[in-house]
Design a protein around this motif. Structure first.
Motif, PDB file in Angstrom:
ATOM      1  N   ARG A  54       0.826  -1.213   0.000  1.00 63.02           N
ATOM      2  CA  ARG A  54       0.000   0.000   0.000  1.00 63.02           C
ATOM      3  C   ARG A  54       0.852   1.251   0.000  1.00 63.02           C
ATOM      4  NH1 ARG A  54      -3.080  -4.045   1.432  1.00 63.02           N
ATOM      5  NH2 ARG A  54      -5.345  -3.887   1.112  1.00 63.02           N
ATOM      6  N   ARG A  55       0.223   2.386  -0.252  1.00 62.70           N
ATOM      7  CA  ARG A  55       0.942   3.651  -0.374  1.00 62.70           C
ATOM      8  C   ARG A  55       1.806   3.912   0.851  1.00 62.70           C
ATOM      9  NH1 ARG A  55      -3.409   6.915   0.112  1.00 62.70           N
ATOM     10  NH2 ARG A  55      -1.959   8.563   0.696  1.00 62.70           N
ATOM     11  N   ALA A  56       3.085   4.147   0.618  1.00 58.28           N
ATOM     12  CA  ALA A  56       4.019   4.346   1.718  1.00 58.28           C
ATOM     13  C   ALA A  56       3.729   5.625   2.490  1.00 58.28           C
ATOM     14  CB  ALA A  56       5.455   4.361   1.189  1.00 58.28           C
ATOM     15  N   ASP A  57       3.087   6.597   1.836  1.00 56.42           N
ATOM     16  CA  ASP A  57       2.827   7.863   2.534  1.00 56.42           C
ATOM     17  C   ASP A  57       1.546   7.818   3.374  1.00 56.42           C
ATOM     18  OD1 ASP A  57       1.177   7.715   0.323  1.00 56.42           O
ATOM     19  OD2 ASP A  57       1.259   9.858  -0.108  1.00 56.42           O
ATOM     20  N   ALA A  58       0.791   6.721   3.291  1.00 58.49           N
ATOM     21  CA  ALA A  58      -0.402   6.582   4.118  1.00 58.49           C
ATOM     22  C   ALA A  58       0.026   6.208   5.534  1.00 58.49           C
ATOM     23  CB  ALA A  58      -1.320   5.509   3.550  1.00 58.49           C
ATOM     24  N   PRO A  59      -0.677   6.708   6.573  1.00 57.75           N
ATOM     25  CA  PRO A  59      -0.328   6.337   7.950  1.00 57.75           C
ATOM     26  C   PRO A  59      -0.319   4.828   8.126  1.00 57.75           C
ATOM     27  CG  PRO A  59      -1.931   8.123   7.933  1.00 57.75           C
ATOM     28  CD  PRO A  59      -1.821   7.639   6.514  1.00 57.75           C
ATOM     29  N   LEU A  60       0.596   4.356   8.954  1.00 59.42           N
ATOM     30  CA  LEU A  60       0.695   2.919   9.190  1.00 59.42           C
ATOM     31  C   LEU A  60      -0.624   2.356   9.699  1.00 59.42           C
ATOM     32  CD1 LEU A  60       2.306   0.286   9.446  1.00 59.42           C
ATOM     33  CD2 LEU A  60       3.040   1.048  11.729  1.00 59.42           C
ATOM     34  N   SER A  61      -1.312   3.075  10.579  1.00 63.84           N
ATOM     35  CA  SER A  61      -2.570   2.568  11.137  1.00 63.84           C
ATOM     36  C   SER A  61      -3.608   2.321  10.049  1.00 63.84           C
ATOM     37  CB  SER A  61      -3.118   3.549  12.183  1.00 63.84           C
ATOM     38  OG  SER A  61      -3.278   4.840  11.632  1.00 63.84           O
ATOM     39  N   GLU A  62      -3.671   3.205   9.050  1.00 65.66           N
ATOM     40  CA  GLU A  62      -4.623   3.027   7.951  1.00 65.66           C
ATOM     41  C   GLU A  62      -4.294   1.784   7.144  1.00 65.66           C
ATOM     42  OE1 GLU A  62      -5.013   6.416   5.464  1.00 65.66           O
ATOM     43  OE2 GLU A  62      -5.586   7.765   7.105  1.00 65.66           O
ATOM     44  N   ARG A  63      -3.012   1.588   6.867  1.00 66.38           N
ATOM     45  CA  ARG A  63      -2.607   0.413   6.091  1.00 66.38           C
ATOM     46  C   ARG A  63      -2.872  -0.875   6.866  1.00 66.38           C
ATOM     47  NH1 ARG A  63       3.390   1.554   4.733  1.00 66.38           N
ATOM     48  NH2 ARG A  63       3.274   3.101   6.387  1.00 66.38           N
ATOM     49  N   LEU A  64      -2.600  -0.857   8.166  1.00 63.79           N
ATOM     50  CA  LEU A  64      -2.836  -2.044   8.982  1.00 63.79           C
ATOM     51  C   LEU A  64      -4.324  -2.402   9.015  1.00 63.79           C
ATOM     52  CD1 LEU A  64      -0.456  -1.264  11.974  1.00 63.79           C
ATOM     53  CD2 LEU A  64      -0.218  -3.174  10.378  1.00 63.79           C
ATOM     54  N   ALA A  65      -5.191  -1.410   9.186  1.00 66.71           N
ATOM     55  CA  ALA A  65      -6.632  -1.680   9.230  1.00 66.71           C
ATOM     56  C   ALA A  65      -7.118  -2.276   7.917  1.00 66.71           C
ATOM     57  CB  ALA A  65      -7.392  -0.401   9.552  1.00 66.71           C
ATOM     58  N   ALA A  66      -6.658  -1.723   6.805  1.00 69.06           N
ATOM     59  CA  ALA A  66      -7.083  -2.226   5.495  1.00 69.06           C
ATOM     60  C   ALA A  66      -6.636  -3.662   5.279  1.00 69.06           C
ATOM     61  CB  ALA A  66      -6.531  -1.318   4.393  1.00 69.06           C
ATOM     62  N   VAL A  67      -5.405  -3.972   5.683  1.00 66.73           N
ATOM     63  CA  VAL A  67      -4.887  -5.327   5.507  1.00 66.73           C
ATOM     64  C   VAL A  67      -5.620  -6.309   6.424  1.00 66.73           C
ATOM     65  CG1 VAL A  67      -2.847  -6.798   5.660  1.00 66.73           C
ATOM     66  CG2 VAL A  67      -2.632  -4.488   4.755  1.00 66.73           C
ATOM     67  N   CYS A  68      -5.945  -5.876   7.633  1.00 68.82           N
ATOM     68  CA  CYS A  68      -6.697  -6.761   8.541  1.00 68.82           C
ATOM     69  C   CYS A  68      -8.037  -7.153   7.933  1.00 68.82           C
ATOM     70  CB  CYS A  68      -6.912  -6.058   9.870  1.00 68.82           C
ATOM     71  SG  CYS A  68      -5.430  -5.959  10.909  1.00 68.82           S
ATOM     72  N   ALA A  69      -8.737  -6.183   7.361  1.00 70.00           N
ATOM     73  CA  ALA A  69     -10.012  -6.491   6.714  1.00 70.00           C
ATOM     74  C   ALA A  69      -9.814  -7.494   5.579  1.00 70.00           C
ATOM     75  CB  ALA A  69     -10.655  -5.204   6.188  1.00 70.00           C
ATOM     76  N   GLU A  70      -8.744  -7.319   4.845  1.00 73.45           N
ATOM     77  CA  GLU A  70      -8.463  -8.214   3.718  1.00 73.45           C
ATOM     78  C   GLU A  70      -8.156  -9.630   4.207  1.00 73.45           C
ATOM     79  OE1 GLU A  70      -4.563  -8.418   1.110  1.00 73.45           O
ATOM     80  OE2 GLU A  70      -5.825  -6.741   0.465  1.00 73.45           O
ATOM     81  N   ILE A  71      -7.287  -9.771   5.196  1.00 69.27           N
ATOM     82  CA  ILE A  71      -6.893 -11.088   5.689  1.00 69.27           C
ATOM     83  C   ILE A  71      -8.071 -11.840   6.295  1.00 69.27           C
ATOM     84  CG2 ILE A  71      -5.490 -12.278   7.433  1.00 69.27           C
ATOM     85  CD1 ILE A  71      -3.310 -10.183   6.973  1.00 69.27           C
ATOM     86  N   LEU A  72      -8.927 -11.125   7.027  1.00 69.77           N
ATOM     87  CA  LEU A  72     -10.058 -11.766   7.690  1.00 69.77           C
ATOM     88  C   LEU A  72     -11.315 -11.773   6.828  1.00 69.77           C
ATOM     89  CD1 LEU A  72      -9.562 -10.384  11.314  1.00 69.77           C
ATOM     90  CD2 LEU A  72      -8.852 -12.595  10.381  1.00 69.77           C
ATOM     91  N   GLU A  73     -11.160 -11.379   5.551  1.00 67.28           N
ATOM     92  CA  GLU A  73     -12.258 -11.380   4.585  1.00 67.28           C
ATOM     93  C   GLU A  73     -13.469 -10.624   5.122  1.00 67.28           C
ATOM     94  OE1 GLU A  73     -12.933 -15.208   2.539  1.00 67.28           O
ATOM     95  OE2 GLU A  73     -11.280 -15.969   3.768  1.00 67.28           O
ATOM     96  N   ALA A  74     -13.196  -9.470   5.714  1.00 64.13           N
ATOM     97  CA  ALA A  74     -14.245  -8.653   6.316  1.00 64.13           C
ATOM     98  C   ALA A  74     -14.597  -7.482   5.415  1.00 64.13           C
ATOM     99  CB  ALA A  74     -13.784  -8.142   7.682  1.00 64.13           C
ATOM    100  N   GLU A  75     -15.789  -6.925   5.627  1.00 64.42           N
ATOM    101  CA  GLU A  75     -16.201  -5.744   4.863  1.00 64.42           C
ATOM    102  C   GLU A  75     -15.515  -4.475   5.365  1.00 64.42           C
ATOM    103  OE1 GLU A  75     -18.438  -8.114   5.590  1.00 64.42           O
ATOM    104  OE2 GLU A  75     -18.823  -8.704   3.520  1.00 64.42           O
ATOM    105  N   GLY A  76     -15.048  -4.491   6.611  1.00 67.06           N
ATOM    106  CA  GLY A  76     -14.386  -3.316   7.157  1.00 67.06           C
ATOM    107  C   GLY A  76     -13.678  -3.643   8.449  1.00 67.06           C
TER     108      GLY A  76
END
Length: 236
Positions: free
Chosen positions: A19-41
């Motif tokens: 993901r975009r390196a300039d995005a806050p780490l917390s935003e990237r972590l949340a997005a990846v968590c949703a992806e790994i757990l196959e969640a909507e958010g």
């Protein structure tokens, strides 16, 4: 490290890096968590105890709204995860466990299933990862994997310089008005901090706004709880 945990950590690292390196780490972590757990958010809440917790990022509008409602109402999987120290799940179709949250969110957000997993790297509670699904969990959903993921995210945030200061601009700074307003309500009414925070939450709920909005009204002296009569009306 067992194979499943290694896979989870590898997917987390790869997803954050992609993901975009300039995005806050917390935003990237949340997005990846949703992806790994196959969640909507997904949303990330930080704080070593229930009173200091702060949802610092929500990956989607539904997660943001759920976080706001739980923050204001003080009811839901995140508060329960803090109190019980374990993963907590439920759905908005049930009015038995979280009746106020269900009533407030069900019509607006639909039949979501919500899971809050404590983040406790090193064994100490320091936050919660919350995800939501429409309907039932995915077929391959594994709660142990979700716990691995939450602990890894907690460790990543503890090592992020963003969390090492309360200076203006840090996510912690956004919680400061609530603490300050709580102190003012204590002084206005001569009550304890838990009761003062409960009053702020109740007022935010009746006004359908976030805690920070009510806190700012208290700090600006637009709202003075000592001037509210027992029927809930502000004296003129």
């Amino acid at each position: 490290m067992d194979e499943d945990r290694a896979v989870v950590l590898s997917r987390l690292a790869r997803g954050v890096a992609d993901r975009r390196a300039d995005a806050p780490l917390s935003e990237r972590l949340a997005a990846v968590c949703a992806e790994i757990l196959e969640a909507e958010g997904a949303a990330l809440t930080i704080g070593f105890d229930e009173q200091s917790r702060l949802t610092v990022v929500a990956a989607d509008e539904a997660s943001a709204r759920l976080a706001q409602l739980q923050d204001v109402i003080g009811e839901g999987p995140v508060p329960d995860a803090y109190r019980e120290g374990r993963p907590v799940d439920g759905d908005l179709e049930s009015r038995t466990r979280w009746p106020v949250l269900a009533e407030a969110a069900r019509g607006e957000l639909g039949p979501l299933r919500i899971l809050a997993v404590p983040m406790r790297p090193g064994g100490r509670m320091m936050g919660a990862l919350t995800v939501h699904h429409t309907g039932s969990y995915p077929r391959h959903f594994d709660l142990r994997r979700a716990q691995y993921l939450a602990d890894a995210v907690g460790a990543a945030l503890l090592r992020d310089p963003e969390w090492e200061t309360d200076e203006q601009g840090s996510p912690w700074a956004s919680r400061a008005p609530v603490y300050q307003a709580t102190g003012m309500v204590i002084a206005q009414l001569g009550i304890g901090p838990d009761d003062a925070l409960a009053l702020l939450r109740a007022h935010a709920y009746t006004q359908d706004v976030g805690l920070n909005a009510i806190a700012e009204r208290v700090l600006s002296r637009e709202l003075d709880f000592s001037q509210i009569d027992i029927s809930g009306n502000e004296d003129s």
